[in-house]
Structure formats: C-alpha cells, structure tokens
Design a protein around this motif. Structure first.
Motif, PDB file in Angstrom:
ATOM      1  N   PRO A 123       0.779  -1.240   0.000  1.00 45.25           N
ATOM      2  CA  PRO A 123       0.000   0.000   0.000  1.00 45.25           C
ATOM      3  C   PRO A 123       0.817   1.300   0.000  1.00 45.25           C
ATOM      4  N   VAL A 124       2.005   1.307  -0.538  1.00 45.06           N
ATOM      5  CA  VAL A 124       2.809   2.535  -0.540  1.00 45.06           C
ATOM      6  C   VAL A 124       2.065   3.630  -1.291  1.00 45.06           C
ATOM      7  N   GLY A 125       1.944   4.803  -0.655  1.00 50.35           N
ATOM      8  CA  GLY A 125       1.258   5.934  -1.267  1.00 50.35           C
ATOM      9  C   GLY A 125      -0.241   5.939  -1.041  1.00 50.35           C
ATOM     10  N   GLU A 126      -0.796   4.900  -0.435  1.00 50.63           N
ATOM     11  CA  GLU A 126      -2.234   4.851  -0.165  1.00 50.63           C
ATOM     12  C   GLU A 126      -2.532   5.420   1.221  1.00 50.63           C
ATOM     13  N   LYS A 127      -3.778   5.818   1.415  1.00 47.92           N
ATOM     14  CA  LYS A 127      -4.201   6.274   2.734  1.00 47.92           C
ATOM     15  C   LYS A 127      -4.275   5.072   3.675  1.00 47.92           C
ATOM     16  N   LEU A 128      -3.907   5.286   4.920  1.00 43.49           N
ATOM     17  CA  LEU A 128      -3.883   4.193   5.889  1.00 43.49           C
ATOM     18  C   LEU A 128      -5.285   3.607   6.067  1.00 43.49           C
ATOM     19  N   ASP A 129      -5.382   2.302   5.911  1.00 45.68           N
ATOM     20  CA  ASP A 129      -6.633   1.573   6.116  1.00 45.68           C
ATOM     21  C   ASP A 129      -6.435   0.654   7.317  1.00 45.68           C
ATOM     22  N   PRO A 130      -7.055   0.966   8.454  1.00 51.38           N
ATOM     23  CA  PRO A 130      -6.822   0.149   9.652  1.00 51.38           C
ATOM     24  C   PRO A 130      -7.282  -1.290   9.506  1.00 51.38           C
ATOM     25  N   HIS A 131      -8.091  -1.567   8.509  1.00 50.03           N
ATOM     26  CA  HIS A 131      -8.559  -2.939   8.308  1.00 50.03           C
ATOM     27  C   HIS A 131      -7.557  -3.786   7.521  1.00 50.03           C
ATOM     28  N   ARG A 132      -6.615  -3.121   6.821  1.00 45.81           N
ATOM     29  CA  ARG A 132      -5.638  -3.857   6.026  1.00 45.81           C
ATOM     30  C   ARG A 132      -4.197  -3.521   6.394  1.00 45.81           C
ATOM     31  N   HIS A 133      -4.004  -2.412   7.075  1.00 43.65           N
ATOM     32  CA  HIS A 133      -2.655  -1.954   7.371  1.00 43.65           C
ATOM     33  C   HIS A 133      -2.449  -1.871   8.878  1.00 43.65           C
ATOM     34  N   GLU A 134      -1.239  -2.177   9.302  1.00 47.74           N
ATOM     35  CA  GLU A 134      -0.850  -2.032  10.705  1.00 47.74           C
ATOM     36  C   GLU A 134       0.257  -0.983  10.778  1.00 47.74           C
ATOM     37  N   ALA A 135      -0.055   0.169  11.347  1.00 46.14           N
ATOM     38  CA  ALA A 135       0.922   1.261  11.434  1.00 46.14           C
ATOM     39  C   ALA A 135       1.936   0.954  12.531  1.00 46.14           C
ATOM     40  N   MET A 136       3.213   0.900  12.166  1.00 42.81           N
ATOM     41  CA  MET A 136       4.277   0.610  13.124  1.00 42.81           C
ATOM     42  C   MET A 136       4.840   1.900  13.719  1.00 42.81           C
ATOM     43  N   ILE A 137       5.145   2.861  12.867  1.00 42.16           N
ATOM     44  CA  ILE A 137       5.695   4.144  13.314  1.00 42.16           C
ATOM     45  C   ILE A 137       5.161   5.253  12.412  1.00 42.16           C
ATOM     46  N   GLU A 138       5.382   6.486  12.869  1.00 42.71           N
ATOM     47  CA  GLU A 138       5.106   7.660  12.042  1.00 42.71           C
ATOM     48  C   GLU A 138       6.444   8.307  11.687  1.00 42.71           C
ATOM     49  N   ILE A 139       6.553   8.751  10.455  1.00 49.17           N
ATOM     50  CA  ILE A 139       7.788   9.389   9.991  1.00 49.17           C
ATOM     51  C   ILE A 139       7.446  10.742   9.380  1.00 49.17           C
ATOM     52  N   ASP A 140       8.420  11.667   9.458  1.00 48.33           N
ATOM     53  CA  ASP A 140       8.254  12.989   8.855  1.00 48.33           C
ATOM     54  C   ASP A 140       8.516  12.885   7.362  1.00 48.33           C
ATOM     55  N   ASP A 141       7.521  13.226   6.583  1.00 49.12           N
ATOM     56  CA  ASP A 141       7.671  13.226   5.129  1.00 49.12           C
ATOM     57  C   ASP A 141       6.734  14.294   4.576  1.00 49.12           C
ATOM     58  N   ALA A 142       7.282  15.479   4.310  1.00 49.22           N
ATOM     59  CA  ALA A 142       6.464  16.596   3.846  1.00 49.22           C
ATOM     60  C   ALA A 142       5.946  16.374   2.426  1.00 49.22           C
ATOM     61  N   SER A 143       6.522  15.413   1.706  1.00 55.03           N
ATOM     62  CA  SER A 143       6.097  15.190   0.327  1.00 55.03           C
ATOM     63  C   SER A 143       4.802  14.402   0.231  1.00 55.03           C
ATOM     64  N   LYS A 144       4.359  13.828   1.356  1.00 52.96           N
ATOM     65  CA  LYS A 144       3.140  13.015   1.349  1.00 52.96           C
ATOM     66  C   LYS A 144       2.145  13.579   2.356  1.00 52.96           C
ATOM     67  N   PRO A 145       0.851  13.486   2.067  1.00 52.72           N
ATOM     68  CA  PRO A 145      -0.159  13.936   3.032  1.00 52.72           C
ATOM     69  C   PRO A 145      -0.085  13.128   4.314  1.00 52.72           C
ATOM     70  N   ALA A 146      -0.465  13.739   5.409  1.00 53.72           N
ATOM     71  CA  ALA A 146      -0.473  13.038   6.698  1.00 53.72           C
ATOM     72  C   ALA A 146      -1.451  11.874   6.639  1.00 53.72           C
ATOM     73  N   GLY A 147      -1.053  10.759   7.247  1.00 54.15           N
ATOM     74  CA  GLY A 147      -1.900   9.572   7.231  1.00 54.15           C
ATOM     75  C   GLY A 147      -1.702   8.705   6.018  1.00 54.15           C
TER      76      GLY A 147
END
Length: 247
Positions: free
Chosen positions: A170-194
């Motif tokens: 799912p690189v570049g997709e919005k986080l889907d809690p039903h399919r994705h498990e967020a491990m950490i948050e990283i600073d990346d101004a080139s991508k929208p938050a979440g």
C-alpha cells in the motif's frame, strides 16, 4: 256359417266381425297412449353440462351441510399442508446454507498453510534485497545463487496467485486500519499526513479474507490526507471494510 254350440254368444258375435270392422269406442281408448308417447318425445333433453352443474350444486350443498367431524378433519388437513410447506422451505434453506459453508470451506481451506508460508516469502524477499548489485556483477557464483533465489520467489508467488493469495503493497495509499498495521510515524512533507510512506512487511489476502495486514510506516508531515469527498482535512472513512478477517 254355422256357430259352434260350445262357443259363448259374446265370442261368436265378436268373431263374426270383419277384419276392417272396428269396435265402437276403441279409438277413444287408444288416444291417451298417443298423447303420452308424444309427451315423452317432446320432453327436454338434459345435456352433459347441465348434469355436471347439478352434480356440482349437489356437492356444494353436501359440503355446506358437512358434519362438524368433517370440518375438523378438513382443518387438520389444511394445517398439515401448511406444516409440510414450512418444513420443505426450511429444508431447502438448510441445503443452501450447507452449500455455502462447503464452498467457503473449500475456498479458504488453504488459509492455515498459506499463513505458514508467508514467512518463507518474507525471507526470500529479504535475501534478494540484501545482495548488493555491484557484488553480483563481480561474483559469478553469487549471481547464480541470486538467480536461483529469484526463481524460487517467483514460483512461490505463482503458487500463491493460483490459489487466490495476493499481496498488499500500500505505498502511497491512505492508511486503512482494516488492512494496514501502522508501526511508526515518519516525517515526510512530500506526502499527506496519514499516508503509507514505507512498507516493512507486505500484507496478504486470500480471496476477500485478510491473512496478514501490511506493516507500514505512516507519514505525519505535509497536509492532511484527502477525505472520501476529495477535499483536504476530510474525515477518515468509517470502519466497515468488506475484508474478512476471520482467517
């Protein structure tokens, strides 16, 4: 003509009549028989339809005057018919449910084995990623080994695809809690938050059933990720994905 002395006077007198002679009053006595025959000939003929109508009316009249016992039996018959129809419907529903459960069991029978093989797929991909590109060009044996690992990884991927097991990247997709498990948050101004910025482990699906969520890093810099309507700052979609997580 000489009369027989033993013959009675009345019989002798009658026998002397000529064949064409008629007895007075004989015509008056024959008339009623002619009228009766004419009345019989002129009687109305009852056709089959009339007979059936009369029989039907008789049957209805008999039903109207049926005894209480017969009415009770008719009610019992109607009740038994209703119970039979309900039992048949319930049996058909059970058959359909059994067919669906059997089809699902066959469809997801490979889920336990597929889960155990996911770690094998992960290790193969880690092995491929760990080999430097320049080292492959300098070492022929390493290049041959790398080729064998790539072929093994491809064969395993083909076997997964044959049985409906597909990866989630799912690189570049919005986080889907039903399919994705967020491990950490990283600073990346080139991508929208979440937004998923990096994938640590691929997720896997078997049909519509989730075998393993993708383990990802989520961006926390930049603007808010677009909502369902496409505008920035939109609310996250309500939980309720169609993914089956019972595996």
């Amino acid at each position: 003509m000489t009369a027989d002395p033993k013959q009675k006077p009345e019989e002798a007198e009658t026998s002397e009549l000529a064949p064409d002679d008629t007895v007075p009053g004989a015509t008056d006595k024959a008339a009623p028989r002619d009228d009766e025959a004419q009345a019989i000939d002129e009687a109305p003929v009852i056709d089959d339809a009339t007979i059936e109508a009369l029989e039907l009316n008789e049957a209805e009249a008999g039903a109207a005057f049926a005894s209480p016992r017969e009415a009770e039996l008719a009610a019992q018959i109607a009740d038994l018919k209703d119970q039979l129809v309900r039992a048949l419907a319930e049996t058909e529903n059970l058959r359909n449910r059994a067919r669906r459960e059997k089809a699902e069991a066959l469809k997801y029978a490979a889920a336990p084995l597929a889960k155990d093989l996911l770690s094998v797929a992960d290790n193969l991909k880690r092995a491929l990623a760990a080999v430097p590109a320049d080292a492959v060009e300098e070492n022929a044996a390493l290049k041959t080994l790398l080729t064998g690992v790539e072929m093994t990884d491809k064969s395993l991927g083909d076997a997964f695809a044959k049985h409906g097991i597909v990866p989630i990247d799912p690189v570049g997709e919005k986080l889907d809690p039903h399919r994705h498990e967020a491990m950490i948050e990283i600073d990346d101004a080139s991508k929208p938050a979440g937004t998923v910025a990096q994938v640590y482990e691929l997720g896997w699906l078997l049909g519509e059933r989730l075998l393993r969520p993708a383990r990802v890093a989520v961006s926390k810099g930049g603007p808010k990720a677009a909502g369902p309507g496409g505008a920035e700052g939109g609310e996250a979609p309500e939980p309720g994905s169609t993914v089956d997580t019972k595996a």
